[in-house]
Design a protein around this motif. Sequence first.
Motif, mmCIF file in Angstrom:
data_model
loop_
_atom_site.group_PDB
_atom_site.id
_atom_site.type_symbol
_atom_site.label_atom_id
_atom_site.label_comp_id
_atom_site.label_asym_id
_atom_site.label_seq_id
_atom_site.Cartn_x
_atom_site.Cartn_y
_atom_site.Cartn_z
ATOM 1 N N ASN A 5 0.764 -1.256 0.000
ATOM 2 C CA ASN A 5 0.000 0.000 0.000
ATOM 3 C C ASN A 5 0.792 1.302 0.000
ATOM 4 N N ASN A 6 1.856 1.348 0.739
ATOM 5 C CA ASN A 6 2.735 2.524 0.716
ATOM 6 C C ASN A 6 4.087 2.105 1.277
ATOM 7 N N ASN A 7 5.021 3.002 1.293
ATOM 8 C CA ASN A 7 6.361 2.628 1.739
ATOM 9 C C ASN A 7 6.385 2.302 3.229
ATOM 10 N N ALA A 8 5.529 2.997 3.992
ATOM 11 C CA ALA A 8 5.448 2.702 5.424
ATOM 12 C C ALA A 8 5.059 1.233 5.607
ATOM 13 N N ALA A 9 4.093 0.773 4.825
ATOM 14 C CA ALA A 9 3.666 -0.626 4.884
ATOM 15 C C ALA A 9 4.814 -1.547 4.470
ATOM 16 N N SER A 15 2.683 10.597 10.995
ATOM 17 C CA SER A 15 2.770 9.517 11.966
ATOM 18 C C SER A 15 3.867 8.516 11.654
ATOM 19 N N PHE A 16 4.735 8.828 10.696
ATOM 20 C CA PHE A 16 5.764 7.847 10.360
ATOM 21 C C PHE A 16 7.097 8.214 10.980
ATOM 22 N N ARG A 17 7.402 7.529 12.088
ATOM 23 C CA ARG A 17 8.706 7.697 12.716
ATOM 24 C C ARG A 17 9.389 6.353 12.690
ATOM 25 N N LYS A 48 19.437 0.826 6.891
ATOM 26 C CA LYS A 48 19.863 2.179 6.529
ATOM 27 C C LYS A 48 18.632 2.940 6.058
ATOM 28 N N VAL A 49 18.451 4.150 6.612
ATOM 29 C CA VAL A 49 17.270 4.947 6.266
ATOM 30 C C VAL A 49 17.715 6.219 5.561
ATOM 31 N N HIS A 50 17.115 6.478 4.422
ATOM 32 C CA HIS A 50 17.408 7.718 3.701
ATOM 33 C C HIS A 50 16.806 8.864 4.506
ATOM 34 N N ALA A 51 17.616 9.858 4.863
ATOM 35 C CA ALA A 51 17.139 10.895 5.777
ATOM 36 C C ALA A 51 16.043 11.766 5.168
ATOM 37 N N SER A 52 15.765 11.600 3.900
ATOM 38 C CA SER A 52 14.618 12.235 3.235
ATOM 39 C C SER A 52 14.472 13.722 3.453
ATOM 40 N N ASN A 53 13.819 14.113 4.548
ATOM 41 C CA ASN A 53 13.398 15.513 4.632
ATOM 42 C C ASN A 53 14.345 16.410 5.411
ATOM 43 N N GLU A 60 17.597 -1.282 3.086
ATOM 44 C CA GLU A 60 17.641 0.168 2.938
ATOM 45 C C GLU A 60 16.226 0.707 2.731
ATOM 46 N N ASP A 61 15.851 1.690 3.563
ATOM 47 C CA ASP A 61 14.591 2.404 3.341
ATOM 48 C C ASP A 61 14.958 3.664 2.568
ATOM 49 N N LEU A 62 14.675 3.622 1.265
ATOM 50 C CA LEU A 62 15.120 4.689 0.370
ATOM 51 C C LEU A 62 14.138 5.856 0.343
ATOM 52 N N GLY A 63 12.892 5.594 0.688
ATOM 53 C CA GLY A 63 11.886 6.656 0.723
ATOM 54 C C GLY A 63 11.475 7.139 -0.646
ATOM 55 N N SER A 64 12.278 8.052 -1.194
ATOM 56 C CA SER A 64 11.834 8.776 -2.391
ATOM 57 C C SER A 64 11.672 7.923 -3.650
ATOM 58 N N GLY A 65 12.428 6.862 -3.773
ATOM 59 C CA GLY A 65 12.182 5.920 -4.860
ATOM 60 C C GLY A 65 12.520 6.385 -6.263
ATOM 61 N N PHE A 113 10.845 1.465 -1.137
ATOM 62 C CA PHE A 113 10.652 2.846 -1.616
ATOM 63 C C PHE A 113 9.208 3.099 -2.010
ATOM 64 N N SER A 114 8.861 4.398 -2.091
ATOM 65 C CA SER A 114 7.487 4.812 -2.393
ATOM 66 C C SER A 114 7.233 4.804 -3.890
ATOM 67 N N GLY A 115 5.976 4.545 -4.272
ATOM 68 C CA GLY A 115 5.599 4.599 -5.682
ATOM 69 C C GLY A 115 5.147 5.978 -6.109
ATOM 70 N N ASP A 116 4.771 6.826 -5.146
ATOM 71 C CA ASP A 116 4.173 8.120 -5.523
ATOM 72 C C ASP A 116 5.051 9.310 -5.159
ATOM 73 N N LYS A 117 6.338 9.056 -4.951
ATOM 74 C CA LYS A 117 7.270 10.179 -4.792
ATOM 75 C C LYS A 117 7.989 10.341 -6.130
ATOM 76 N N LEU A 118 9.315 10.194 -6.141
ATOM 77 C CA LEU A 118 10.040 10.473 -7.388
ATOM 78 C C LEU A 118 9.767 9.470 -8.504
ATOM 79 N N GLN A 171 -0.025 5.876 -5.233
ATOM 80 C CA GLN A 171 0.425 5.586 -3.872
ATOM 81 C C GLN A 171 0.638 4.087 -3.719
ATOM 82 N N CYS A 172 1.867 3.703 -3.401
ATOM 83 C CA CYS A 172 2.169 2.305 -3.088
ATOM 84 C C CYS A 172 3.588 2.260 -2.546
ATOM 85 N N GLY A 173 3.959 1.106 -2.043
ATOM 86 C CA GLY A 173 5.323 0.907 -1.570
ATOM 87 C C GLY A 173 5.884 -0.301 -2.292
HETATM 88 C C1 LIG Z 1 8.306 8.960 2.533
HETATM 89 C C2 LIG Z 1 9.113 7.987 3.303
HETATM 90 C C3 LIG Z 1 8.486 6.925 3.973
HETATM 91 C C4 LIG Z 1 7.003 6.747 3.965
HETATM 92 O O1 LIG Z 1 6.566 6.422 2.686
HETATM 93 P P1 LIG Z 1 5.001 6.452 2.326
HETATM 94 O O2 LIG Z 1 4.955 5.989 0.921
HETATM 95 O O3 LIG Z 1 4.544 7.838 2.551
HETATM 96 O O4 LIG Z 1 4.351 5.488 3.268
HETATM 97 C C5 LIG Z 1 9.282 6.064 4.668
HETATM 98 N N1 LIG Z 1 10.620 6.198 4.721
HETATM 99 C C6 LIG Z 1 11.258 7.209 4.085
HETATM 100 C C7 LIG Z 1 12.745 7.315 4.201
HETATM 101 C C8 LIG Z 1 10.514 8.128 3.358
HETATM 102 O O5 LIG Z 1 11.126 9.152 2.731
#
Ligand SMILES: *Cc1c(COP(=O)(O)O)cnc(C)c1O
Length: 493
Positions: free
Chosen positions: A158-162, A196-198, A237-242, A270-275, A304-309, A314-316
């Motif tokens: 469903n999304n990257n958090a999932a 809510s995503f920490r 490893k988590v991409h620091a994203s924001n 690796e949680d890449l986030g932006s994808g 990684f997320s489907g609806d970022k880069l 929206q998906c993961g």
């Molecule tokens: C955006 C992001 C998430 C959450 O992704 P969603 O698709 O919004 O659930 C998780 N981890 C990182 C590093 C992100 O940048």
Amino acid sequence: MSRKGEPALPEPALRALPSVHYLLQTDDAARLVARYSRETVRAAVREHLADLRIKMRRADSPPLPFEEARFFAEIENRLQDRDASRLQRVINATGIVLHTNLGRAPLAAVAADAARNAALGYLNLEMDLVSGQRGARGGQTEELICRLTGAEAAIVVNNNAAGVLLALGTLIGETASGEAGEVIVSRGELVEIGGSFRIPDVIHQSGARLVEAGATNRTRLSDYRKAITAQTRALLKVHASNYRIVGFTEDVGILELVALGRETGIPVMEDLGSGALIDLSRLGLPKEPTAGDAITAGVDVVAFSGDKLLGGPQCGILAGKETTIRAMGRHPLFRALRVDKMTLAALEATLRLYEDMEQLRESLPILCMLTATPETLTRRARRLRAALTAAAPGFEIQIADSIGYSGGGTLPEIGLPSKVVRIRPAPGKTSTANSVEEIAETLRRRGEPPVIGVLADGWFTLDVRTMTDDDLRAVARSFRTLFSPNTRTGNTA
Ligand SMILES: *Cc1c(COP(=O)(O)O)cnc(C)c1O
């Protein structure tokens, strides 16, 4: 009649209120019925009359003579507000390309068509048309992801958090001692992505125990090594994203982490986030690590997320080693987190665009917006300024430079120089708006479609990076309807 101790009711005034039946036969009511349904108008008239009665019963209220025109103007406002709060298309004039509150990536036309076709009919969601046998849901999509990233296997949730939750939940499994499995993360990467995503909370939810390595600004490979125990189930490893940590910093690259994982037999995620799927620096944008980079580095799984880069729905996406990904697909959580047919159809169509790199920049809306040239932006801003100036007098309307953002926690500190058209009531002149706040609110609540701009430095600004040519025309049309002295019917108060 009033009971003892209660204020006397102004009965005559109440009795003088017209009936619902009478009100529904007026021309004003007919005008509203043409736009909303008779039932909707009837309900609104009832509600508004009831509110009036309550107001009139209040002992301290001044006498309220009933005015039919005003009554219907208020009802119209009520109905318009209700209309405005339904889910609907809006114009994003914020300059933030991946605006999470506005639904992140707009889909490519072919992806939207694919979702629409999937929605309106049946599709071979879990059927192999060649063999006629039951097939894997999303099989085609997963193959595309593998081709584009070099991964052995992939699944979509469903999304990257999932995705992060499912991946960790699977990697953790059960330890022999029954204790929680441990995940090691650098202290510099324990980020909150927004809302809510920490990372620490998601790790906790997955059933894992978080083990922090290093310090906020500096983490070395030896810090990970020291943190490893018999319970360690993953190096994350988590991409620091924001945000970015700047100054006296050090972090461990994914290659070194993978080497440590190989040496110790611990999976690396690796949680890449932006994808990003492609190297954005090829399009003149800042370099972002891609999903393919993570796979090349040898991670067991990248999320990684489907609806970022990536620019899709929206998906993961989880991609990586065959055995690891298959285990994730078998986890009971997967069924709860899997995507629906419209998402899969839109994702597959989006991914197919990546097979034609020549066309990609044109065909994928977010890349079009992120790479818009200064000439394009200036041309667009001039057109918008001209259209707005022609639409209503009494406003000061200028073109100005601004900084837009990619948004969605992607390409964080990198501002994209952009152009805005900024508006305010002309000082010393009569204007149909009293303030920039009123301009913003009226366009947001009554624009067709609603317009979302930004208030900055005493101006209401419209950033043209995120606006299409159709959007420019629609904004000018709304501006004329709402602010031209000839067409203006009332304010939103
Ligand atoms: C955006 C992001 C998430 C959450 O992704 P969603 O698709 O919004 O659930 C998780 N981890 C990182 C590093 C992100 O940048």
